[in-house]
Design a protein around this motif. Structure first.
Motif, PDB file in Angstrom:
ATOM      1  N   SER A  18     -31.245  26.755  89.248  1.00  0.00           N
ATOM      2  CA  SER A  18     -30.065  27.448  89.795  1.00  0.00           C
ATOM      3  C   SER A  18     -29.933  27.184  91.292  1.00  0.00           C
ATOM      4  O   SER A  18     -28.828  27.163  91.835  1.00  0.00           O
ATOM      5  N   THR A  19     -31.060  26.958  91.959  1.00  0.00           N
ATOM      6  CA  THR A  19     -31.023  26.616  93.387  1.00  0.00           C
ATOM      7  C   THR A  19     -30.372  25.247  93.572  1.00  0.00           C
ATOM      8  O   THR A  19     -29.494  25.068  94.420  1.00  0.00           O
ATOM      9  N   TYR A  20     -30.794  24.284  92.752  1.00  0.00           N
ATOM     10  CA  TYR A  20     -30.226  22.933  92.879  1.00  0.00           C
ATOM     11  C   TYR A  20     -28.749  22.924  92.492  1.00  0.00           C
ATOM     12  O   TYR A  20     -27.945  22.247  93.129  1.00  0.00           O
ATOM     13  N   GLN A  21     -28.395  23.708  91.463  1.00  0.00           N
ATOM     14  CA  GLN A  21     -26.971  23.795  91.082  1.00  0.00           C
ATOM     15  C   GLN A  21     -26.135  24.312  92.252  1.00  0.00           C
ATOM     16  O   GLN A  21     -25.041  23.824  92.512  1.00  0.00           O
ATOM     17  N   GLU A  22     -26.679  25.290  92.939  1.00  0.00           N
ATOM     18  CA  GLU A  22     -25.953  25.871  94.069  1.00  0.00           C
ATOM     19  C   GLU A  22     -25.859  24.877  95.228  1.00  0.00           C
ATOM     20  O   GLU A  22     -24.811  24.765  95.880  1.00  0.00           O
ATOM     21  N   LEU A  23     -26.922  24.122  95.476  1.00  0.00           N
ATOM     22  CA  LEU A  23     -26.875  23.109  96.546  1.00  0.00           C
ATOM     23  C   LEU A  23     -25.857  22.018  96.205  1.00  0.00           C
ATOM     24  O   LEU A  23     -25.127  21.547  97.080  1.00  0.00           O
ATOM     25  N   ILE A  24     -25.810  21.629  94.933  1.00  0.00           N
ATOM     26  CA  ILE A  24     -24.847  20.609  94.501  1.00  0.00           C
ATOM     27  C   ILE A  24     -23.418  21.140  94.704  1.00  0.00           C
ATOM     28  O   ILE A  24     -22.537  20.446  95.212  1.00  0.00           O
ATOM     29  N   ARG A  25     -23.214  22.397  94.338  1.00  0.00           N
ATOM     30  CA  ARG A  25     -21.881  22.996  94.525  1.00  0.00           C
ATOM     31  C   ARG A  25     -21.503  22.999  96.010  1.00  0.00           C
ATOM     32  O   ARG A  25     -20.379  22.636  96.378  1.00  0.00           O
ATOM     33  N   ARG A  26     -22.440  23.350  96.868  1.00  0.00           N
ATOM     34  CA  ARG A  26     -22.131  23.395  98.304  1.00  0.00           C
ATOM     35  C   ARG A  26     -21.877  21.991  98.845  1.00  0.00           C
ATOM     36  O   ARG A  26     -21.077  21.807  99.756  1.00  0.00           O
ATOM     37  N   HIS A  27     -22.586  21.009  98.283  1.00  0.00           N
ATOM     38  CA  HIS A  27     -22.332  19.615  98.680  1.00  0.00           C
ATOM     39  C   HIS A  27     -20.899  19.226  98.311  1.00  0.00           C
ATOM     40  O   HIS A  27     -20.166  18.674  99.131  1.00  0.00           O
ATOM     41  N   ARG A  28     -20.514  19.554  97.079  1.00  0.00           N
ATOM     42  CA  ARG A  28     -19.187  19.136  96.599  1.00  0.00           C
ATOM     43  C   ARG A  28     -18.049  19.924  97.249  1.00  0.00           C
ATOM     44  O   ARG A  28     -17.018  19.362  97.585  1.00  0.00           O
ATOM     45  N   GLU A  29     -18.278  21.224  97.414  1.00  0.00           N
ATOM     46  CA  GLU A  29     -17.147  22.083  97.831  1.00  0.00           C
ATOM     47  C   GLU A  29     -17.161  22.430  99.313  1.00  0.00           C
ATOM     48  O   GLU A  29     -16.135  22.782  99.871  1.00  0.00           O
ATOM     49  N   GLN A  30     -18.345  22.336  99.943  1.00  0.00           N
ATOM     50  CA  GLN A  30     -18.414  22.784 101.336  1.00  0.00           C
ATOM     51  C   GLN A  30     -18.975  21.723 102.265  1.00  0.00           C
ATOM     52  O   GLN A  30     -19.348  22.009 103.405  1.00  0.00           O
ATOM     53  N   GLY A  31     -19.083  20.489 101.762  1.00  0.00           N
ATOM     54  CA  GLY A  31     -19.492  19.380 102.629  1.00  0.00           C
ATOM     55  C   GLY A  31     -20.937  19.433 103.086  1.00  0.00           C
ATOM     56  O   GLY A  31     -21.295  18.808 104.092  1.00  0.00           O
ATOM     57  N   LEU A  32     -21.796  20.168 102.384  1.00  0.00           N
ATOM     58  CA  LEU A  32     -23.208  20.168 102.770  1.00  0.00           C
ATOM     59  C   LEU A  32     -23.785  18.772 102.492  1.00  0.00           C
ATOM     60  O   LEU A  32     -23.797  18.325 101.341  1.00  0.00           O
ATOM     61  N   SER A  33     -24.231  18.111 103.542  1.00  0.00           N
ATOM     62  CA  SER A  33     -24.701  16.724 103.390  1.00  0.00           C
ATOM     63  C   SER A  33     -26.224  16.646 103.425  1.00  0.00           C
ATOM     64  O   SER A  33     -26.882  17.307 104.239  1.00  0.00           O
ATOM     65  N   PHE A  34     -26.754  15.782 102.566  1.00  0.00           N
ATOM     66  CA  PHE A  34     -28.194  15.536 102.510  1.00  0.00           C
ATOM     67  C   PHE A  34     -28.525  14.138 103.039  1.00  0.00           C
ATOM     68  O   PHE A  34     -29.615  13.625 102.817  1.00  0.00           O
ATOM     69  N   ALA A  35     -27.573  13.542 103.758  1.00  0.00           N
ATOM     70  CA  ALA A  35     -27.763  12.161 104.241  1.00  0.00           C
ATOM     71  C   ALA A  35     -28.949  12.059 105.196  1.00  0.00           C
ATOM     72  O   ALA A  35     -29.595  11.014 105.278  1.00  0.00           O
ATOM     73  N   ASP A  36     -29.235  13.140 105.918  1.00  0.00           N
ATOM     74  CA  ASP A  36     -30.354  13.117 106.874  1.00  0.00           C
ATOM     75  C   ASP A  36     -31.582  13.839 106.346  1.00  0.00           C
ATOM     76  O   ASP A  36     -32.426  14.297 107.116  1.00  0.00           O
ATOM     77  N   VAL A  37     -31.648  13.989 105.032  1.00  0.00           N
ATOM     78  CA  VAL A  37     -32.803  14.666 104.429  1.00  0.00           C
ATOM     79  C   VAL A  37     -33.782  13.624 103.881  1.00  0.00           C
ATOM     80  O   VAL A  37     -33.376  12.644 103.254  1.00  0.00           O
ATOM     81  N   THR A  38     -35.036  13.831 104.165  1.00  0.00           N
ATOM     82  CA  THR A  38     -36.111  13.080 103.513  1.00  0.00           C
ATOM     83  C   THR A  38     -36.762  14.071 102.541  1.00  0.00           C
ATOM     84  O   THR A  38     -36.961  15.232 102.898  1.00  0.00           O
ATOM     85  N   ALA A  39     -37.043  13.614 101.323  1.00  0.00           N
ATOM     86  CA  ALA A  39     -37.565  14.555 100.322  1.00  0.00           C
ATOM     87  C   ALA A  39     -38.866  14.037  99.703  1.00  0.00           C
ATOM     88  O   ALA A  39     -39.011  12.836  99.447  1.00  0.00           O
TER      89      ALA A  39
END
Ligand code: GLP
Length: 256
Positions: A41-62
């Motif tokens: 549910s955490t990842y679903q919410e992050l995906i939603r924020r990426h799609r709808e609110q422009g949350l970018s993971f371009a500068d994330v190392t995982a």
């Protein structure tokens, strides 16, 4: 240890995503990613924020926590494939910034050391997302794991293999794995553990209110300076100090 009590799995995802988003929006970030049902549910919410609110993971190392020994990265049940399906393939995190231990490495001991060194080379983990096994494991650090352990080869417990049996054909559940150690997890600058459902309630109680002990590996988080535990009603149901956590949460929410 901060306890956040939620009414639903979706709310657990929102509260955990808030912490992750806050760090990701600050600039280049290193995230530690758990696989399994708990962080879904955490990842679903992050995906939603990426799609709808422009949350970018371009500068994330995982960095993922663990991997089954013997499985290639592209095996359907590898944790590399799993984290791609659950999160990475749905956001803009570049694949060359996703690091997973190689379960099919010829020399697993050397692979564990290499993976450990790559976390250090990235400057360590800013936010580590964690689930918890019904026997109290985090990552694949089974009961009696050293509280200061590093990334290494581990033998999976019978309980863990049984819990994960549904993902494999009969008799095919791996016996060994590579996992970041409890020492690695303790070094993350922030730890966010999510737990859902009654079958995690006993493990959650041992983690939060029991002694710090290798018997419950997750109890090592009691030594962490910034650990947050986000729970649904089932997972929180055996906590003795529930009223206290609720009161503290109300005050924290008012101060926020
Ligand atoms: C798995 C993983 C852990 C995970 C835990 C709980 O075996 N190695 O990283 O947190 O067990 O899994 P789930 O969230 O599916 O209950």
């Amino acid at each position: 240890m901060q306890i956040i009590l939620c009414d639903t799995a979706a709310e657990v995802g929102v509260r955990a995503a808030d912490i992750i988003e806050a760090r990701v929006r600050q600039g280049p970030a290193v995230l530690g990613l758990a696989t399994g049902g708990s962080p879904e549910s955490t990842y679903q919410e992050l995906i939603r924020r990426h799609r709808e609110q422009g949350l970018s993971f371009a500068d994330v190392t995982a960095f993922t926590l663990d991997e089954y020994a013997g499985l290639a990265a592209d095996h359907e049940q590898s944790y590399c494939s799993t984290i791609r399906r659950e999160l990475v393939d749905h956001v803009d995190l570049p694949l060359d910034q996703l690091h997973t231990p190689r379960g099919d490495a010829a020399d697993l001991v050397a692979e564990a050391d290499r993976f450990d060194a790559s976390i250090a080379a990235a400057g360590g983990v800013d936010v580590q997302i964690l689930g918890i096994g019904a026997n109290g494991h985090i990552g694949f650090n089974e009961p009696t794991s050293s509280l200061s352990s590093r990334t290494r080869v581990k033998t999976l417990a019978g309980k863990t293999r049984a819990d994960n049996a549904g993902y494999f054909a009969e008799g095919q559940v791996p016996r060994l794995c590579l996992t970041q150690g409890l020492g690695n997890i303790g070094e993350a600058r922030r730890a966010v553990l999510v737990a859902l459902g009654k079958n995690k309630a006993a493990a959650v109680r041992s983690m939060v209110e029991g002694p710090v002990s290798a018997w419950c590996p997750a109890s090592v988080l009691q030594l962490h300076r910034r650990a947050v535990v986000v729970l649904d009603p089932g997972a929180a149901s055996e906590l003795a100090l529930l009223d206290y956590y609720r009161e503290a949460q109300d005050l924290n929410d008012q101060l926020a």
